[in-house]
Design an enzyme around this catalytic site. Structure first.
Site, PDB file in Angstrom:
ATOM      1  N   TYR A 101       0.858  -1.188   0.000  1.00 34.41           N
ATOM      2  CA  TYR A 101       0.000   0.000   0.000  1.00 34.41           C
ATOM      3  C   TYR A 101       0.894   1.237   0.000  1.00 34.41           C
ATOM      4  CZ  TYR A 101      -3.081   3.715   1.432  1.00 34.41           C
ATOM      5  OH  TYR A 101      -3.772   4.906   1.458  1.00 34.41           O
ATOM      6  N   GLU A 189      -3.436   7.523  -4.184  1.00 30.33           N
ATOM      7  CA  GLU A 189      -3.242   6.223  -3.537  1.00 30.33           C
ATOM      8  C   GLU A 189      -2.990   5.120  -4.556  1.00 30.33           C
ATOM      9  OE1 GLU A 189      -5.955   4.872  -0.062  1.00 30.33           O
ATOM     10  OE2 GLU A 189      -6.719   3.855  -1.845  1.00 30.33           O
TER      11      GLU A 189
END
Ligand code: GDP
Ligand code: MN
Length: 381
Positions: A101, A189
């Site tokens: 992530y 993101e």
């Protein structure tokens, strides 16, 4: 404003972030065509503005172009969390070794952007954040200095990223920061950023949220807005330069000024009512704007009364009254309307509205009480 995955990834690619080859399709045939072009296995991905598409069945692998066509047909017929799928992204499939992530958002408490990274990326990142927050590494970014190279190295070290990936990871982190900064984003993101079977780092998913208030200086990005997924009333409002947010109550609010609009909502609630919307018609409330606002408010079936709260400042009361009269003439509302008009040229304004069948109020409290009485079934005097 949220961007679709394919839009976010196109932006990322411009900033040197590696993404899979692929294109977006609106029909199964197009998907088949793209799969043929790419050759080999592909992944067909629903383009809807919600997370968790994978879990909802909106991300599917296909071994052949024929299968890609079938799968695309199924996904294009889906609704994910209430949103219809109108497009799919067809990407070359990646073999995944590890899901990382990597994201940047604004940390309001710290008054700074923050970069977050975790080796436990993928579809369970929310769970990770809840149950094992120590697995998420954070680094605040000084907006004037930008992301420093030592910071991305430090993140790579702390998430135990194998050292042979550090250089490219640094390039991806820097690209993500620059994209975040240049686009005036509030979120950028990559989840997952994967280590592939060929030991390469690739951004498989992408998400960006842009600050609506900065879109005026990004006309190219503003054009990416997907009108399919917004409340029609909010789209219409934006077209007329109105700040409008739909709410669930029964009293429509027509107000000039954002602060006054919030006060109006508060006072409606104070007297036991519920506002149907937030609306700031802004300065220079022309009849065109007032009419648009009135149409938008009245398109909501829940609205049982409309409260006009106008403060004549730079925009004079008589100008607003003229706007209201023209708007009433056009829209012909069927629900009772209460008006409180004060400030510059208020008397003239009210005189003009005398025949308009509006219920006048002396004070804001009075206007709120009268509106609440109407929606509660009692007559207002
Ligand atoms: P999200 O569920 O909306 O976050 O969509 P993602 O694009 O992140 O996809 C969800 C999951 O599908 C990823 O975490 C991967 O595990 C898987 N996935 C996505 N693309 C590929 C791919 O090209 N190959 C493989 N094997 N899995 C993929
Ligand atoms: Mn994802």
């Amino acid at each position: 404003m949220k961007l679709h995955e394919y839009q976010s990834k196109q932006i990322f690619a411009k900033y040197g972030i590696p993404i899979p080859r692929g294109r977006v399709a609106a029909t199964p045939e197009e998907a088949k065509h793209i799969a043929e072009e790419l050759g080999g296995r592909v992944v067909v991905k629903s383009q809807v503005l919600v997370g968790g598409r994978g879990k909802a069945g909106g991300i599917r692998l296909a071994k052949t172009s024929k299968e890609a066509e079938e799968v695309a047909g199924q996904i294009l017929a889906m609704e994910i969390k209430g949103l219809p799928v109108r497009k799919v992204l067809v990407d070359e499939a990646a073999a995944i070794d590890k899901e990382i992530y990597l994201g940047i958002t604004n940390d309001r408490a710290a008054h700074k952007p923050v970069m977050m990274a975790s080796m436990a990326g993928g579809v369970e990142i929310e769970e990770v954040a809840r149950q094992t927050p120590e697995l998420i590494i954070k680094a605040h970014i000084d907006p004037l200095l930008g992301l420093r190279d030592y910071q991305s190295r430090d993140i790579a070290y702390k998430i135990d990223l194998p050292r042979d990936h550090w250089r490219v990871f640094g390039q991806i982190a820097r690209g993500l920061w620059q994209a975040y900064l240049d686009c005036d984003a509030s979120l950028a993101e990559i989840n997952p950023l994967v280590i592939t079977g060929e030991n390469k780092l690739v951004a498989l998913d992408g998400k960006m949220v842009l600050d609506d208030n900065a879109l005026f200086r990004h006309t190219d990005l503003a054009e990416m807005r997907d009108l399919d997924i917004e409340a029609p009333s909010e789209i219409e409002a934006r077209r007329y330069g109105l700040s409008f947010i739909k709410l669930d109550g029964s009293i429509g609010c027509m107000v000039n000024g954002a602060g006054l609009a919030m006060t109006t909502m508060d006072i409606i609630k104070l007297f036991g009512g519920e506002p149907a919307n937030f609306l700031d018609i802004g300065g220079g409330a022309s009849s065109e704007k007032v009419a648009a606002a009135l149409r938008i408010i009245l398109s909501d079936q829940n609205v049982k009364a409309v409260l006009f709260n106008v403060f004549g400042g730079i925009t004079r009361g008589d100008e607003v009254a003229r706007g209201i009269l023209a708007a009433l003439d056009e829209v012909k509302p069927q629900v009772p309307m209460v008006i409180r008009l004060v400030g510059t040229n208020a008397e003239e304004g009210l005189r003009m509205l005398a025949n308009a069948k509006m219920i006048t109020a002396e004070t804001l409290a009075d206007a709120a009480k009268k509106s609440v009485a109407i929606v509660k079934g009692g007559a207002a005097q």
